[in-house]
Design a protein around this motif. Sequence first.
Motif, short mmCIF file in Angstrom:
data_model
loop_
_atom_site.label_atom_id
_atom_site.label_comp_id
_atom_site.label_asym_id
_atom_site.label_seq_id
_atom_site.Cartn_x
_atom_site.Cartn_y
_atom_site.Cartn_z
N VAL A 16 -4.00 -5.19 -13.10
CA VAL A 16 -3.00 -5.02 -11.93
C VAL A 16 -3.99 -4.39 -10.17
O VAL A 16 -3.87 -5.71 -9.35
N ALA A 17 -5.35 -3.88 -10.70
CA ALA A 17 -6.48 -3.84 -9.35
C ALA A 17 -6.83 -5.17 -8.83
O ALA A 17 -7.41 -5.26 -7.58
N MET A 18 -7.19 -5.92 -9.99
CA MET A 18 -7.86 -6.59 -10.31
C MET A 18 -6.61 -8.28 -8.95
O MET A 18 -7.25 -9.31 -8.75
N PRO B 76 -2.63 -7.50 -4.72
CA PRO B 76 -3.07 -6.61 -3.29
C PRO B 76 -2.39 -5.16 -3.20
O PRO B 76 -1.10 -5.19 -3.42
N GLY B 77 -3.53 -4.66 -2.74
CA GLY B 77 -2.53 -3.18 -2.27
C GLY B 77 -3.01 -2.09 -3.37
O GLY B 77 -3.26 -2.95 -4.67
N ASN B 78 -2.73 -0.60 -2.58
CA ASN B 78 -3.06 -0.32 -3.69
C ASN B 78 -1.81 0.86 -4.52
O ASN B 78 -1.73 1.30 -5.27
N PHE B 79 -0.36 -0.02 -4.14
CA PHE B 79 0.56 0.40 -5.06
C PHE B 79 0.85 0.74 -6.14
O PHE B 79 0.86 1.97 -6.51
N TRP B 80 0.67 -0.57 -6.53
CA TRP B 80 1.34 -1.22 -7.91
C TRP B 80 0.13 0.06 -8.87
O TRP B 80 0.31 0.10 -9.84
N PHE B 81 -1.18 -0.89 -7.88
CA PHE B 81 -2.40 0.11 -9.06
C PHE B 81 -1.95 1.71 -9.21
O PHE B 81 -1.84 2.41 -10.39
N ILE B 82 -2.20 2.21 -7.87
CA ILE B 82 -1.29 3.90 -8.18
C ILE B 82 -0.95 4.10 -9.34
O ILE B 82 -0.22 5.35 -10.49
N HIS B 83 1.05 3.12 -8.82
CA HIS B 83 2.46 3.24 -10.23
C HIS B 83 2.26 3.24 -11.07
O HIS B 83 2.74 3.40 -11.84
N ASN C 223 0.93 -1.02 0.09
CA ASN C 223 0.18 -0.10 0.26
C ASN C 223 1.40 1.21 0.09
O ASN C 223 2.07 1.26 -0.04
N MET C 224 0.18 2.26 -0.73
CA MET C 224 0.56 3.63 -0.27
C MET C 224 0.96 4.13 0.95
O MET C 224 -0.79 4.01 1.65
N ILE D 44 -4.65 2.18 -19.51
CA ILE D 44 -5.71 1.66 -18.42
C ILE D 44 -6.69 1.10 -17.56
O ILE D 44 -6.98 0.22 -16.80
N PHE D 45 -5.95 -0.59 -18.76
CA PHE D 45 -6.42 -1.12 -18.59
C PHE D 45 -5.75 -2.23 -18.86
O PHE D 45 -6.09 -3.27 -17.23
N ALA D 46 -4.79 -1.81 -17.93
CA ALA D 46 -3.29 -2.76 -17.11
C ALA D 46 -3.65 -2.18 -15.92
O ALA D 46 -3.18 -3.58 -15.57
N ALA D 47 -3.76 -0.76 -15.47
CA ALA D 47 -4.10 -0.78 -14.28
C ALA D 47 -5.19 -1.26 -13.22
O ALA D 47 -5.68 -2.07 -12.20
#
Lengths: 138, 72
Positions: free
Chosen positions: A101-103, A106-113, A36-37, A95-98
């Motif tokens: 990643v979100a799915m 786990p956590g939001n770090f990699w999604f945000i980045h 996570n962030m 956006i598709f890649a994000a």
Amino acid sequence: MNQLSFQEKSLWVCLIAEITIYSLYYLNVLPPVNGNMESPHIIQYFKYMGLLVTFIVIGQVAIAIKYKEDTVDERQRLIEMKADRISSYILHIGIFAAIVVAMTVPGNFWFIHTINGVAIFAEVLNQIQQLRAFRRGF
Amino acid sequence: MGNSNKINNHIRTLRFHCGEMTQQQLADMVGVTRQTINAIEHNKYSPSLEVAFKIAVAFDKPITEVFTYEAL
């Protein structure tokens, strides 16, 4: 330097600022401690965003003071539109890649980045594409 | 709109005949940047009809004496 239009000088300032500041940012936040962030990451993020905006504003003002601003003409607008179209493709893929990643991560770090990284990549590619078109012709 | 276009021009010659008019002077008359005039002159960019007419007016010539189109 005088051979470059105001638009090209402005693009160089943005490109150098983005590559430098984001490189420093990623060197500071990677690798993530957990998924996570955390508060230090968030502070770092806004610190570097502020640095980027300051760098770009100072650069643009310096160029505007030193060199007289040219007219923005039809060729410059076409070059910008073409570069925008190409970078919008990158953004859509990102956006598709994000979402993936979100799915899956786990956590939001990699999604945000992932979103942040793709936005930076699209912007840098946009500027490189414009600079290339200004030099090689369009 | 690339280097492969068949639209050629005589801008360099016309500038010479207008007392070595600079690219910047022509750009100011037409309302574009010097870099755009340079790109047109070197056939790297085909201008819009409006800019093409403005260039012709700047030289006081018909458009066909400034730009030529090489038909296949």
